[in-house]
Design an enzyme around this catalytic site. Structure first.
Site, mmCIF file in Angstrom:
data_model
loop_
_atom_site.group_PDB
_atom_site.id
_atom_site.type_symbol
_atom_site.label_atom_id
_atom_site.label_comp_id
_atom_site.label_asym_id
_atom_site.label_seq_id
_atom_site.Cartn_x
_atom_site.Cartn_y
_atom_site.Cartn_z
ATOM 1 N N GLU A 63 -4.934 -3.709 -1.964
ATOM 2 C CA GLU A 63 -6.380 -3.466 -1.968
ATOM 3 C C GLU A 63 -6.746 -2.208 -1.175
ATOM 4 O OE1 GLU A 63 -4.517 -5.805 -0.705
ATOM 5 O OE2 GLU A 63 -5.591 -7.163 0.643
ATOM 6 N N ARG A 64 -5.748 -1.616 -0.464
ATOM 7 C CA ARG A 64 -6.076 -0.435 0.351
ATOM 8 C C ARG A 64 -6.101 0.843 -0.470
ATOM 9 N NH1 ARG A 64 -1.747 -2.035 4.791
ATOM 10 N NH2 ARG A 64 -2.463 -4.161 5.072
ATOM 11 N N PHE B 105 0.820 -1.222 0.000
ATOM 12 C CA PHE B 105 0.000 0.000 0.000
ATOM 13 C C PHE B 105 0.849 1.265 0.000
ATOM 14 C CE2 PHE B 105 1.018 -0.050 4.482
ATOM 15 C CZ PHE B 105 1.100 1.298 4.778
ATOM 16 N N SER C 27 5.353 -7.043 3.223
ATOM 17 C CA SER C 27 5.954 -7.390 4.509
ATOM 18 C C SER C 27 6.729 -8.707 4.406
ATOM 19 C CB SER C 27 4.847 -7.489 5.561
ATOM 20 O OG SER C 27 3.899 -8.445 5.138
ATOM 21 N N GLU D 265 9.385 -4.166 12.922
ATOM 22 C CA GLU D 265 9.171 -3.007 12.050
ATOM 23 C C GLU D 265 7.855 -2.352 12.503
ATOM 24 O OE1 GLU D 265 7.829 -3.787 7.981
ATOM 25 O OE2 GLU D 265 9.097 -2.159 7.284
ATOM 26 N N LYS E 280 -1.178 -6.967 -9.367
ATOM 27 C CA LYS E 280 -2.138 -7.138 -8.262
ATOM 28 C C LYS E 280 -1.731 -6.118 -7.194
ATOM 29 C CE LYS E 280 -2.952 -8.449 -4.610
ATOM 30 N NZ LYS E 280 -3.335 -7.466 -3.546
ATOM 31 N N CYS F 158 9.553 1.798 3.466
ATOM 32 C CA CYS F 158 10.478 0.692 3.767
ATOM 33 C C CYS F 158 11.891 1.218 3.932
ATOM 34 C CB CYS F 158 10.430 -0.353 2.671
ATOM 35 S SG CYS F 158 11.083 0.273 1.143
HETATM 36 P P1 NAD Z 1 1.540 -6.657 2.959
HETATM 37 O O1 NAD Z 1 2.582 -7.722 3.035
HETATM 38 O O2 NAD Z 1 0.428 -6.681 3.938
HETATM 39 O O3 NAD Z 1 0.844 -6.654 1.497
HETATM 40 C C1 NAD Z 1 1.612 -6.659 0.323
HETATM 41 C C2 NAD Z 1 0.821 -7.362 -0.770
HETATM 42 O O4 NAD Z 1 0.612 -8.728 -0.397
HETATM 43 C C3 NAD Z 1 -0.559 -6.760 -1.020
HETATM 44 O O5 NAD Z 1 -0.798 -6.723 -2.403
HETATM 45 C C4 NAD Z 1 -1.497 -7.729 -0.322
HETATM 46 O O6 NAD Z 1 -2.763 -7.817 -0.951
HETATM 47 C C5 NAD Z 1 -0.775 -9.055 -0.419
HETATM 48 N N1 NAD Z 1 -1.044 -9.936 0.718
HETATM 49 C C6 NAD Z 1 -1.353 -9.561 1.993
HETATM 50 N N2 NAD Z 1 -1.517 -10.651 2.772
HETATM 51 C C7 NAD Z 1 -1.308 -11.732 1.985
HETATM 52 C C8 NAD Z 1 -1.339 -13.143 2.220
HETATM 53 N N3 NAD Z 1 -1.591 -13.646 3.425
HETATM 54 N N4 NAD Z 1 -1.061 -13.964 1.186
HETATM 55 C C9 NAD Z 1 -0.779 -13.472 -0.036
HETATM 56 N N5 NAD Z 1 -0.755 -12.137 -0.310
HETATM 57 C C10 NAD Z 1 -1.002 -11.278 0.682
HETATM 58 O O7 NAD Z 1 2.320 -5.259 3.011
HETATM 59 P P2 NAD Z 1 1.716 -3.807 3.135
HETATM 60 O O8 NAD Z 1 1.193 -3.598 4.510
HETATM 61 O O9 NAD Z 1 0.849 -3.491 1.995
HETATM 62 O O10 NAD Z 1 3.050 -2.931 2.951
HETATM 63 C C11 NAD Z 1 3.925 -2.610 3.995
HETATM 64 C C12 NAD Z 1 5.107 -3.534 4.037
HETATM 65 O O11 NAD Z 1 5.805 -3.509 2.782
HETATM 66 C C13 NAD Z 1 6.146 -3.106 5.062
HETATM 67 O O12 NAD Z 1 6.624 -4.256 5.717
HETATM 68 C C14 NAD Z 1 7.236 -2.464 4.238
HETATM 69 O O13 NAD Z 1 8.527 -2.470 4.810
HETATM 70 C C15 NAD Z 1 7.201 -3.308 3.014
HETATM 71 N N6 NAD Z 1 7.818 -2.648 1.889
HETATM 72 C C16 NAD Z 1 9.025 -3.096 1.472
HETATM 73 C C17 NAD Z 1 9.670 -2.478 0.425
HETATM 74 C C18 NAD Z 1 10.989 -2.971 -0.061
HETATM 75 O O14 NAD Z 1 11.389 -2.582 -1.134
HETATM 76 N N7 NAD Z 1 11.691 -3.818 0.676
HETATM 77 C C19 NAD Z 1 9.057 -1.392 -0.203
HETATM 78 C C20 NAD Z 1 7.816 -0.958 0.244
HETATM 79 C C21 NAD Z 1 7.196 -1.605 1.291
#
Ligand code: NAD
Length: 498
Positions: free
Chosen positions: A176-177, A149, A226, A383, A173, A281
């Site tokens: 969704e937020r 998101f 994450s 985090e 994909k 991140c």
């Molecule tokens: P998230 O892991 O909750 O969601 C990321 C994606 O995964 C979304 O599209 C979501 O729909 C999908 N998803 C969520 N739960 C899932 C599941 N159980 N099974 C399969 N898919 C699933 O992350 P978020 O809250 O949207 O974003 C924040 C996180 O992203 C933080 O941990 C941040 O550090 C990380 N991030 C990392 C980088 C990097 O380059 N390392 C960059 C930006 C964000």
């Protein structure tokens, strides 16, 4: 209330699964729209559209593919204000910060305009008698991207720009937020001349992700989110025979040496710790001053700055930061702050009770500053992804270096110093993917690559830069000979170049 569906084969498609999720305005807590969560039917439709368009697109010469991105970059600039408004309304970040999100993705599109040059291959004339050998890089076919998101413009563009420039079809994909900007980007790509079916957006949750990970026609998966989900996506994609690059969470440290300019360091910590409400991140969430005097002076400088952070909705153009993304995120951040207090850290600035007049239901968290945090505490290990900066005091440079070295995550790190020798030693020894020397958020530009180490990244190729061209293509090596006739008869031993 608006509805966000999917974008398949160049057209908007309403969801058919019957499953939907609310889209909130984080500043007010109001539901402003709904996003459809895809079923297998929508994913299959996207894959079928991608399949029927991809071969022709891959056969389109690279200059023509590049021209689509030239136009797209122009459209991004033309639509900057409205894209930023849409982004901020769903994410909560300030408008100027949303523009940064878009521009950092736009820069990757500028980078891939060089695709004719970037995708040139290797050739050896006379690798053996009358034998030439060449390696070409061909599109993998259909690629998919699953995005978080926090950067709803930049991260989709990190992925689809190189994938599509290389001749692939792509299925995005998004989170969704905040799903509206990714759909708008796909519309603009079509307006820029991309054939229908090459960029499809399928909104959804875990079920759409699992559909992607097990779909036999999808060859490569890029994920950012994450760490637990990154690890899951990497393992599942690999088990299903796909290449995968998966980027996870972070806990980025900034080491402040006794010789650093403390005014500069404090300003840097404010932007890197509290910008975008800490939801980056590459945010700095741990400050490590070296020596008691450095620590005392740093806390003295930071305290009034954190207390006077201007927090507001995205419509406040003077705000330093906005709300966090959801009510759940707000509750999670506050409970982690509680745990830090219980564990004995000193909460120098407490933003837990922050309320904004007129926005009482918004997901705001005031800036928080902890001192005397230790490596055993949850607030250090986890985090937080909120506006919370933890100060961990170190006695020596070696003790400071040891902290990020031993931390689970390895995304970014920074050192503030005037000593080139210390900076050079730090950059060389640290086991972290992106290092800043007097730069608090060392996000590499589009023509270098982005990626962390340790639990911040799974897979071996980074986002953008030349790594991305390798990730979205596979190598084919051709050995060719044009003999004038059979001269020596059959050879039964392993051929070697004599
Ligand atoms: P998230 O892991 O909750 O969601 C990321 C994606 O995964 C979304 O599209 C979501 O729909 C999908 N998803 C969520 N739960 C899932 C599941 N159980 N099974 C399969 N898919 C699933 O992350 P978020 O809250 O949207 O974003 C924040 C996180 O992203 C933080 O941990 C941040 O550090 C990380 N991030 C990392 C980088 C990097 O380059 N390392 C960059 C930006 C964000």
């Amino acid at each position: 209330m608006y509805q966000v569906g999917h974008f398949i084969g160049g057209k908007h498609v309403a969801g058919t699964s019957g499953r939907k999720q609310p889209i909130y305005n984080p500043a007010t807590g109001e539901i402003q729209g709904e996003v459809s969560l895809a079923s297998a039917e929508e994913l299959n439709a996207a894959v079928e559209n991608a399949k029927s368009a991809q071969a022709k697109w891959a056969a389109t010469n690279p200059q023509r593919r590049a021209r689509v991105f030239m136009k797209f970059v122009q459209f991004l600039n033309d639509n900057m204000d409205s894209l930023a408004e849409t982004l901020s309304r769903e994410h909560g970040k300030t408008i100027e910060d949303a523009k940064g999100d878009i521009v950092r993705g736009l820069e990757v599109c500028e980078f891939v305009i060089g695709i004719p040059h970037l995708s040139k291959s290797e050739f050896t004339e006379g690798a053996g008698p009358n034998i030439d050998m060449y390696s070409i890089r061909q599109a993998v076919g259909i690629g998919a991207g699953i995005t978080p998101f926090n950067f709803p413009a930049m991260i989709p563009m990190w992925m689809f720009a190189p994938a599509i420039a290389c001749g692939n079809a792509f299925i995005l994909k998004p989170s969704e937020r905040d799903p509206s900007v990714p759909i708008r980007l796909a519309e603009l790509m079509i307006e820029a001349g991309l054939p229908a079916g090459i960029l499809n957006v399928v909104n959804g949750d875990k079920s759409a992700v699992d559909g992607i990970l097990t779909h036999q026609d999808i060859s490569a998966v890029s994920f950012v989110g994450s760490t637990p989900i990154a690890r899951y996506v990497y393992g599942t994609a690999a088990m299903n025979g796909k290449r995968a690059q998966c980027f996870g969470g972070a806990k980025n440290h900034m080491i402040i040496m006794p010789d650093a300019d403390l005014d500069q360091a404090a300003q840097a910590l404010m932007g890197a710790g509290y910008g975008s409400a800490g939801e980056r991140c590459m945010a700095i969430s741990v400050a490590v001053p070296v020596g008691e005097e450095t620590a005392n002076r740093l806390i003295e400088k930071l305290t009034p700055m954190v207390e006077s952070l201007r927090i507001g909705p995205y419509t406040d153009d003077k705000a330093d930061m906005g709300p966090v993304v959801t009510k759940e995120a707000q509750a999670r951040i506050k409970s982690l702050i509680d745990s830090g207090v219980e564990a004995g850290a000193k909460l120098v600035v407490d933003g837990r009770d922050f309320k904004l007049q007129g926005y009482e239901n918004g997901y705001f968290v005031g800036g928080c500053l902890f001192d005397h945090v230790t490596p055993e505490m949850d607030i250090y290990k986890t985090e937080i992804f909120g506006p919370v900066l933890s100060v961990v005091r170190a006695k020596t440079y070696e003790e400071a270096l040891d902290l990020p070295m031993k931390h689970e995550y390895g995304n970014g790190v920074a050192i503030y110093t005037r000593d080139g020798d210390a900076a050079r030693d730090f950059a060389s020894r640290i086991n972290i993917g992106m290092v800043g020397i007097n730069v608090p958020i060392p996000v590499p530009l589009a023509y270098h690559s982005f990626g962390g180490w340790k639990s911040s990244s799974f897979g071996d190729l980074n986002q953008h830069g030349t790594d991305s061209i390798k990730f979205w293509t596979r190598t084919k090596t051709v050995t060719s000979r044009w003999p004038s006739g059979i001269k020596d008869g059959a050879e039964f031993v392993m051929p070697t170049m004599k």
